[in-house]
Design an enzyme around this catalytic site. Structure first.
Site, PDB file in Angstrom:
ATOM      1  N   GLU A 369       7.716   5.973   5.890  1.00 17.88           N
ATOM      2  CA  GLU A 369       6.419   6.384   6.227  1.00 17.88           C
ATOM      3  C   GLU A 369       5.515   5.228   7.184  1.00 17.88           C
ATOM      4  O   GLU A 369       4.454   4.926   6.515  1.00 17.88           O
ATOM      5  CB  GLU A 369       5.382   6.663   4.866  1.00 17.88           C
ATOM      6  CG  GLU A 369       6.210   8.145   4.256  1.00 17.88           C
ATOM      7  CD  GLU A 369       5.077   8.618   3.525  1.00 17.88           C
ATOM      8  OE1 GLU A 369       4.047   8.299   3.260  1.00 17.88           O
ATOM      9  OE2 GLU A 369       5.544   9.784   2.677  1.00 17.88           O
ATOM     10  N   HIS A 646       3.632   4.484  -4.013  1.00 21.63           N
ATOM     11  CA  HIS A 646       5.258   4.383  -4.525  1.00 21.63           C
ATOM     12  C   HIS A 646       5.462   2.886  -5.021  1.00 21.63           C
ATOM     13  O   HIS A 646       4.922   1.791  -4.246  1.00 21.63           O
ATOM     14  CB  HIS A 646       6.213   4.560  -3.374  1.00 21.63           C
ATOM     15  CG  HIS A 646       6.256   6.082  -2.955  1.00 21.63           C
ATOM     16  ND1 HIS A 646       7.259   6.931  -3.076  1.00 21.63           N
ATOM     17  CD2 HIS A 646       5.395   6.771  -2.295  1.00 21.63           C
ATOM     18  CE1 HIS A 646       7.170   7.928  -2.845  1.00 21.63           C
ATOM     19  NE2 HIS A 646       5.960   8.126  -2.095  1.00 21.63           N
TER      20      HIS A 646
END
Length: 662
Positions: A369, A646
Site C-alpha cells: 500500500e 497494520h
C-alpha cells in the site's frame, strides 16, 4: 535480466510523462483536499473537541467553495494531461530500481563476503508491513492522514530500528540456555555528563559484560567492526552490528527474576556516528506522531525499549565487568527496567515476541500500500539511509490487455541490503470492485547473498504480494494464490543459471511476504486456509487450517483506536497487545460480526488472537539439498504505532550449511 532504473526507456517519454502529470496534478490535489475536508480522523475530532462547535463548520463553508472553484478551473488542463498521460502508460516499465548513489555508504558487495566467514551458515532477517500510504483523502477512511509526513516518519522509524546493534547473550550455565520472560530489555544510550563507568545493577548473581562490535551507521557497516569480530574468537553469524552480552553465575542459570539497568556512559561518537544520527535528530512532528520526550518510538532520541532479536548461546570463561559501558558507542539504546517481551514455548523451536522495534540488522523489507508516488519518493529517501537497493513504483497504469483501467500502481515496495539480481512483476487480472482500480499483483526478486569458496553464487528468492481485499471474495483470492505459485515457478526457472550437473548457483531461501487479506481463523476464509500454497510453504504462526499457534496475534488494528493514549506509542501498543483484554480492545477479530465504532469494552469470547492477515512464508523445497533452513525468530512489531492500521511482522531464518561449505 536488466533492472529498470527509470520508468521509461528514453528521456523524451520521461519528459512527456512529467509534463502530462504536471497538468493533471493540480486537479488531483484539489479533489484530494476537498474530499479530505469532509472525512476527519478521530485524532482531528479530539483536537477539535475544545473548539466552538461552529468553528469547523465555518472552515468547511469557507474552504469548500475555494476548492471547488480551483478544481473546476483545473479540469480542462487535467483533461489535456490525461489524454497525453494515458497512452504513455503502454511504454512504462513495471518498476523502478534504485541503488544508493553514495558509494562511500554502499555495503552490499561487502556483505557478500560474509557468507564465507560465517562458516556453518548465516541468518537473514525479513520484514513486511502494510503502511497505508494512500492519497490523503482515501487514507482517512482507514483513520490515518497526512500521507506525506507519515511516509517520511515510517522510513525513519524503520531505519532507526533496523540500524540498532544486535544483542547476543551467552549464558555460562550447564542447566539453562534460554531467556525467561524477565530478562534484558536493551542497551544504554550513551550520553555525556558522567564520565564514570557504572556497573550493572547488582540485583542479580551474575557478572555481565557488554561489548559493542561493529557499526551500522544507518546505511552501511564498518569494515573495522567485521575485522574486530572475526578476530575475537566469538561465534560468527555474519552479523556485523552486534553487542555481545556474557552471563555467568552459580544460580543454576535461572533468569526469571532479572531486571537489569545500565546507566549513562560517556559517548565516544566518531564522525561516522554524527553522520548516521543526522537524519534521526531532525524529526518532523506530525499530528500522527507527537511523541513525548523519551518515547521509544521517537526518532529525536536514541531510545529503544527492548532488543527484538536476542541470540542465546552457552559461553565459556569469565568476563571483566569493568568493560560494561566503556565500549558502548552511540548506537546503543536506553535500558528500561521492564521485562523482555520474548516468550518461548517449550514445544516451540524458535523464539517469538511482540517487539517495539524492527529487528536489528534487517536484511529485506517488503511493504504494501505504498500507492502515493510522492510518498513513495519520501519513503525511499529515508530507507536509503539503511538499504542500498530499493524497488518501488511497482505496477502498471492505464489500460492493459489483461486488466481493466488502473489508476494507481500495486503499492508494493522492496528494500534490500543485498544486491538484487533479477526482478519481475505480474498484475492480477481478476481484481474486483475498488481493488480493480489498483494494479495489485506480485513482485518477484532474486538476490545474491554470498558466494562459496568455489565462487558459486548463493542466491535467495523473495516474493511480495497484496491480494484482493474485499470481504467475501474468497474465490478471487484463491485464484490469485494459484497465479502467485505459477508466476513464482516461472520466475525461478527463467532466472536460474544452474544445472544439476554444474550448479553455478546455490539457493539459500525462498520467502513469500505480503498482505493476503484473509486470516487462519475466520470461518469465511476456509477456502484460502486450505489452499495448496500452505503445503509447499510453511507459516511459522500456523498449526493447520483454521488454527494458529497460541502466541500468534492479529495484525489488523481497529482503526477507531489508533490514537488512543494506551496504544499511541510503540511501547504502549506493545504492552496492550501482550494481554488478552488489550488485544480484544484494539485488534479486529475473526468472529466479530458487528464492526461498530469501536471494539473496546467487549468481553465476549472471541476466536483466536485477532485477524492475522499479514504473512511471512518460507519453503524448504527447491533449495540446496545439503542445507537446512530454520526459523530463528518471529516478531510482531509495534514501532509504526499511530502511523498505520497494520502490525508489521518480521522473521529471521537461519540457513545452516554444516561444518564446511559445499
Amino acid at each position: 535480466m536488466v533492472l529498470y532504473t527509470s520508468p521509461f526507456p528514453n528521456s523524451f517519454l520521461s519528459v512527456l510523462h512529467s509534463f502530462s502529470w504536471g497538468l493533471i496534478f493540480p486537479c488531483y490535489w484539489f479533489a484530494d483536499r476537498l474530499v479530505a475536508s469532509f472525512v476527519p480522523t478521530t485524532y482531528e475530532k479530539r483536537q477539535r473537541a475544545d473548539d466552538p462547535c461552529y468553528f469547523h463548520a465555518l472552515c468547511i463553508i469557507i474552504t469548500t467553495p475555494i476548492y471547488l472553484a480551483l478544481l473546476v478551473a483545473s479540469l480542462p488542463f487535467a483533461l489535456i494531461g490525461f489524454l497525453l498521460w494515458s497512452p504513455l502508460q503502454s511504454a512504462r516499465r513495471p518498476y523502478i530500481y534504485s541503488r544508493l548513489k553514495d558509494k562511500s555508504h554502499a555495503n552490499g558487495a561487502a556483505l557478500l563476503s560474509e557468507w564465507k566467514a560465517a562458516g556453518n551458515g548465516k541468518s537473514f532477517c525479513f520484514g513486511s508491513a502494510n503502511v497505508c500510504l494512500l492519497p490523503d483523502s482515501l487514507a482517512r477512511f482507514n483513520n490515518v492522514f497526512n500521507t506525506q509526513a507519515r511516509a517520511k516518519e515510517i522510513g525513519r522509524r524503520i531505519r532507526n530500528g533496523a540500524s540498532r546493534p544486535q544483542i547476543k547473550i551467552y549464558i555460562d550455565s550447564p542447566t539453562n540456555t534460554s531467556i525467561s520472560a524477565a530478562s534484558f530489555s536493551s542497551l544504554v544510550s550513551p550520553q555525556g555528563g558522567d564520565s564514570t563507568n557504572r556497573t550493572v545493577n547488582a540485583g542479580m548473581k551474575r557478572t555481565t559484560s557488554m561489548e559493542y562490535k561493529g557499526d551500522n551507521s544507518g546505511s552501511n557497516n564498518s569494515e573495522d567492526g567485521r575485522d574486530d569480530k572475526a578476530g575475537s574468537g566469538e561465534p560468527n553469524e555474519g552479523e556485523e552490528n552486534t553487542c555481545i552480552v556474557r552471563i555467568n553465575g552459580e544460580d543454576n542459570g535461572h533468569m526469571s527474576d532479572i531486571e537489569t539497568e545500565i546507566v549513562n556512559g560517556q559517548a565516544n561518537a566518531s564522525g561516522t556516528a554524527e553522520h548516521s544520527l543526522e537524519g534521526d535528530m531532525e524529526i518532523s512532528k506530525t499530528p500522527n506522531h507527537k511523541q513525548k520526550d523519551g518515547d521509544s518510538g521517537s526518532l529525536d532520541s536514541y531510545s529503544a525499549s527492548r532488543e527484538s532479536l536476542v541470540k542465546v548461546r552457552v559461553g565459556d570463561g569469565t568476563v571483566d565487568q569493568s568493560t560494561v559501558n566503556n565500549k558502548l558507542l552511540y548506537k546503543a539504546s536506553i535500558m528500561k527496567k521492564t521485562s523482555v517481551r520474548k516468550k518461548k514455548h517449550m514445544d516451540e523451536t524458535f523464539d517469538h515476541e511482540i517487539s517495539a522495534f524492527f529487528p536489528a540488522n534487517l536484511d529485506f523489507l517488503c511493504l504494501q500500500e505504498v500507492f502515493d508516488k510522492r510518498a513513495a519518493e519520501k519513503l525511499k529517501e529515508q530507507l536509503h539511509h539503511y538499504f542500498e537497493y530499493i524497488v518501488y513504483d511497482v505496477g502498471v497504469y492505464g489500460c492493459h490487455a489483461c486488466c481493466s483501467f488502473k489508476f494507481v500502481n500495486s503499492g508494493l515496495l522492496f528494500a534490500s541490503r543485498y544486491p538484487v539480481m533479477d526482478a519481475a512483476y505480474h498484475c492480477y487480472p481478476n481484481g474486483r470492485g475498488t481493488d480493480s482500480l489498483a494494479s495489485k499483483g506480485a513482485l518477484f526478486l532474486k538476490v545474491q547473498v554470498g558466494s562459496t569458496p568455489q565462487d558459486q553464487r548463493i542466491v535467495g528468492y523473495i516474493s511480495c504480494t497484496h491480494l484482493q481485499a474485499i470481504a467475501g471474495d474468497t474465490t478471487v483470492r484463491c485464484e490469485q494464490l494459484d497465479m502467485l505459485q505459477d508466476w513464482l515457478s516461472e520466475f525461478r526457472k527463467s532466472t536460474s543459471s544452474s544445472s544439476t550437473a554444474n550448479p553455478e548457483e546455490l539457493v539459500a531461501f525462498d520467502v513469500i511476504c505480503g498482505d493476503l487479506n484473509f486470516d487462519n481463523c475466520s470461518s469465511e476464509d476456509k477456502l484460502e486456509q486450505q489452499h495448496s500454497l500452505f503445503t509447499h510453504y510453511k507459516d511459522p504462526c500456523r498449526i493447520g487450517p483454521g488454527e494458529d499457534k497460541p502466541w500468534a496475534i492479529g495484525t489488523l488494528l481497529d482503526p477507531e483506536g489508533l490514537y488512543d493514549e494506551e496504544v499511541f506509542t510503540p511501547d504502549n501498543l506493545q504492552k496492550v497487545l501482550e494481554s488478552e483484554e488489550g488485544r480484544k480492545g484494539y485488534l479486529v477479530y475473526p468472529t466479530s460480526k458487528n464492526h461498530g465504532s469501536s471494539q473496546k469494552g467487549r468481553k465476549a469470547s472471541l476466536k483466536g488472537n485477532g485477524r492475522r492477515i499479514d504473512y511471512m512464508l518460507y519453503t524448504e523445497e527447491g533449495l540446496y539439498l545439503e542445507w537446512k533452513v530454520e526459523v530463528e525468530e518471529f516478531s510482531f512489531i509495534t514501532q509504526l504505532a499511530g502511523l498505520t492500521d497494520h502490525l508489521p511482522v518480521a522473521m529471521r531464518l537461519m540457513v545452516s550449511t554444516g561444518e564446511d561449505d559445499p
